[in-house]
Design a protein around this motif. Structure first.
Motif, PDB file in Angstrom:
ATOM      1  N   HIS A   1     -34.107 -33.137  30.365  1.00 44.07           N
ATOM      2  CA  HIS A   1     -34.571 -34.076  31.389  1.00 44.07           C
ATOM      3  C   HIS A   1     -33.403 -34.864  31.957  1.00 44.07           C
ATOM      4  O   HIS A   1     -33.324 -35.089  33.177  1.00 44.07           O
ATOM      5  N   GLU A   2     -32.497 -35.270  31.078  1.00 42.43           N
ATOM      6  CA  GLU A   2     -31.325 -36.020  31.542  1.00 42.43           C
ATOM      7  C   GLU A   2     -30.479 -35.161  32.479  1.00 42.43           C
ATOM      8  O   GLU A   2     -30.021 -35.631  33.535  1.00 42.43           O
ATOM      9  N   GLN A   3     -30.280 -33.902  32.108  1.00 41.88           N
ATOM     10  CA  GLN A   3     -29.492 -33.016  32.967  1.00 41.88           C
ATOM     11  C   GLN A   3     -30.190 -32.768  34.302  1.00 41.88           C
ATOM     12  O   GLN A   3     -29.529 -32.651  35.338  1.00 41.88           O
ATOM     13  N   LEU A   4     -31.520 -32.677  34.287  1.00 45.23           N
ATOM     14  CA  LEU A   4     -32.242 -32.489  35.551  1.00 45.23           C
ATOM     15  C   LEU A   4     -32.024 -33.682  36.462  1.00 45.23           C
ATOM     16  O   LEU A   4     -31.811 -33.520  37.681  1.00 45.23           O
ATOM     17  N   MET A   5     -32.060 -34.884  35.908  1.00 47.61           N
ATOM     18  CA  MET A   5     -31.800 -36.073  36.717  1.00 47.61           C
ATOM     19  C   MET A   5     -30.394 -36.036  37.315  1.00 47.61           C
ATOM     20  O   MET A   5     -30.202 -36.319  38.507  1.00 47.61           O
ATOM     21  N   LEU A   6     -29.415 -35.665  36.499  1.00 45.56           N
ATOM     22  CA  LEU A   6     -28.040 -35.576  36.996  1.00 45.56           C
ATOM     23  C   LEU A   6     -27.908 -34.542  38.104  1.00 45.56           C
ATOM     24  O   LEU A   6     -27.262 -34.776  39.129  1.00 45.56           O
ATOM     25  N   ALA A   7     -28.513 -33.378  37.886  1.00 42.67           N
ATOM     26  CA  ALA A   7     -28.384 -32.298  38.864  1.00 42.67           C
ATOM     27  C   ALA A   7     -29.064 -32.663  40.178  1.00 42.67           C
ATOM     28  O   ALA A   7     -28.525 -32.402  41.264  1.00 42.67           O
ATOM     29  N   LEU A   8     -30.253 -33.275  40.105  1.00 46.71           N
ATOM     30  CA  LEU A   8     -30.945 -33.672  41.330  1.00 46.71           C
ATOM     31  C   LEU A   8     -30.144 -34.722  42.091  1.00 46.71           C
ATOM     32  O   LEU A   8     -29.978 -34.631  43.321  1.00 46.71           O
ATOM     33  N   ALA A   9     -29.633 -35.719  41.379  1.00 48.36           N
ATOM     34  CA  ALA A   9     -28.852 -36.754  42.043  1.00 48.36           C
ATOM     35  C   ALA A   9     -27.574 -36.189  42.643  1.00 48.36           C
ATOM     36  O   ALA A   9     -27.149 -36.593  43.730  1.00 48.36           O
ATOM     37  N   ALA A  10     -26.955 -35.242  41.940  1.00 49.65           N
ATOM     38  CA  ALA A  10     -25.707 -34.653  42.436  1.00 49.65           C
ATOM     39  C   ALA A  10     -25.922 -33.852  43.704  1.00 49.65           C
ATOM     40  O   ALA A  10     -24.975 -33.641  44.470  1.00 49.65           O
ATOM     41  N   THR A  11     -27.148 -33.414  43.953  1.00 53.05           N
ATOM     42  CA  THR A  11     -27.444 -32.662  45.178  1.00 53.05           C
ATOM     43  C   THR A  11     -28.101 -33.544  46.237  1.00 53.05           C
ATOM     44  O   THR A  11     -28.702 -33.034  47.183  1.00 53.05           O
ATOM     45  N   GLY A  12     -27.996 -34.871  46.060  1.00 51.91           N
ATOM     46  CA  GLY A  12     -28.504 -35.794  47.055  1.00 51.91           C
ATOM     47  C   GLY A  12     -29.986 -36.072  46.980  1.00 51.91           C
ATOM     48  O   GLY A  12     -30.555 -36.635  47.922  1.00 51.91           O
ATOM     49  N   ARG A  13     -30.614 -35.730  45.875  1.00 51.25           N
ATOM     50  CA  ARG A  13     -32.068 -35.897  45.741  1.00 51.25           C
ATOM     51  C   ARG A  13     -32.350 -37.035  44.755  1.00 51.25           C
ATOM     52  O   ARG A  13     -32.972 -36.852  43.721  1.00 51.25           O
TER      53      ARG A  13
END
Length: 302
Positions: A230-242
Motif C-alpha cells: 500500500h505504501e508503494q502504491l501511494m508513492l507510485a501514484l504520487a510520482a505519476t502526478g496522481r
C-alpha cells in the motif's frame, strides 16, 4: 539460505552417478512450483505422492540431517501408522534408486549413497550449490539486495528479476494433501513477496513508477494487510502526478487494516500520508543511498 556445510566434503558427498562431482548425471531439483527432479535434463521425479513429500522435506533441509522421528511426524502429520519406520525406509530406498540408479545396481552400501545418506539417526540429502532452484533464488535475491544497499538500483532490479523468474507457480503445489505441512509453502511464498516488494521499490527508485501502478493495485488487492505494498502504491501514484489517488489509496488501506486488525496502520503508511499532505519528499525505504527522489516538491508540481 540453505547450508552447504553439513554434508562433509561436498565433492565427495554430491558425487554423481558417473563418479564425477557435479557431472552431467547429477540431479537438479525444482521446488519453486511443482516438485521436479531432472537428471541430464530429463525429468525423473518420483510419482508416489508420499515419496515426493519426503524428497521435498529433505530438499528444504538440504545438507542437514533430518531425524527419522521428525520425518515421520511431518509425513503423517503426527499420526503415523504402526509401519511408519519400515514405510519410510522403503521410501528412502526408492529415492536412492531415483537419484543415483547406478549405486543400487552395483550393490554398494545404501547408507553410503552419494546423495541420500544415512546420517546418525536420520537421513541427509546432499545438494551442491546451484542444484536447487531455491538456493539460486536466494543467492540472486541476496546479491540484488547488496546492490540496492550500495545504491545501484538498475543492477539490483535485474538480479531481482532473475530470482523471481525461477518461480513456476505455487511452491510444491503438486503435493496437495500429501501430509507435507502447509507452513513450508507459506514460508517460501513470504520470501517471494518480500522480493517482489524489493523489486518494485527499485523500479520506483529508477523512475518507473508508472509501470508498477497496475501491478501494485493487484498486489494490494491480493494481500490487503501487507502495508508495504500500500505504501508503494501511494508513492507510485504520487510520482505519476496522481496525488489525490495516492491519498485515496491511503484511506482504503487504513480502512482495511483497521477493519481486519482493530489497530491503526504502521508508521510507514502514516508517514507517507503525512509527507503527501505536506508536500514533502516521502522516502522510498531501502533506497537512501540511491539519491532517488520519488516525488518532486509540492511547488514543482503546480
Amino acid at each position: 539460505m540453505t547450508s552447504h556445510d553439513g554434508c562433509g566434503s561436498l565433492p565427495d558427498c554430491a558425487r554423481s552417478a558417473d563418479g564425477e562431482a557435479g557431472g552431467p548425471q547429477t540431479p537438479t531439483y525444482l521446488v519453486l512450483g511443482p516438485l521436479e527432479v531432472r537428471r541430464a535434463g530429463v525429468p525423473c521425479t518420483p510419482t508416489a505422492r508420499k515419496r515426493r513429500a519426503l524428497l521435498a522435506l529433505l530438499l528444504l533441509h538440504a545438507n542437514r540431517s533430518f531425524p527419522v522421528g521428525a520425518l515421520i511426524d511431518e509425513l503423517w502429520d503426527g499420526r503415523p501408522p504402526r509401519s511408519a519406520v519400515a514405510t519410510l525406509q522403503m521410501y528412502v530406498s526408492g529415492l536412492r534408486r531415483t537419484l543415483d540408479p547406478g549405486h543400487s545396481r552395483e550393490g554398494r552400501d545404501p547408507r553410503r549413497h552419494p546423495l541420500l545418506r544415512t546420517s546418525g539417526s536420520g537421513y541427509q540429502l546432499c545438494v551442491r550449490p546451484g542444484e536447487l532452484d531455491l538456493d539460486r533464488f536466494r543467492a540472486a535475491a541476496a546479491h540484488g539486495r547488496e546492490l540496492m544497499a550500495a545504491g545501484d538500483c538498475p543492477a539490483a532490479t535485474e538480479s531481482f528479476r532473475q530470482a523471481l523468474a525461477l518461480w513456476r507457480g505455487t511452491p510444491l503445489g503438486d503435493l496437495g494433501q500429501s501430509g507435507l505441512p502447509a507452513h513450508y509453502a507459506v514460508r517460501l511464498e513470504e520470501e517471494r513477496l518480500a522480493l517482489v516488494h524489493d523489486r518494485v521499490g527499485a523500479d520506483i527508485c529508477r523512475g518507473r513508477a508508472h509501470e508498477v501502478v497496475g501491478e501494485l493495485e493487484e498486489l494490494c488487492a491480493r494481500h490487503p494487510l501487507r502495508e508495504g505494498f500500500h505504501e508503494q502504491l501511494m508513492l507510485a501514484l504520487a510520482a505519476t502526478g496522481r496525488l489525490a489517488e495516492a491519498l485515496d489509496a491511503y484511506a482504503r488501506a487504513r480502512r482495511t487494516v483497521v477493519e481486519n486488525t482493530g489497530i491503526e496502520p504502521g508508521p510507514g503508511l502514516r508517514s507517507t500520508q503525512q509527507a503527501l499532505l505536506t508536500g514533502a519528499l516521502p522516502g522510498n525505504a531501502g533506497h537512501e543511498r540511491c539519491g532517488a527522489r520519488t516525488l518532486q516538491p509540492a511547488a514543482g508540481r503546480r
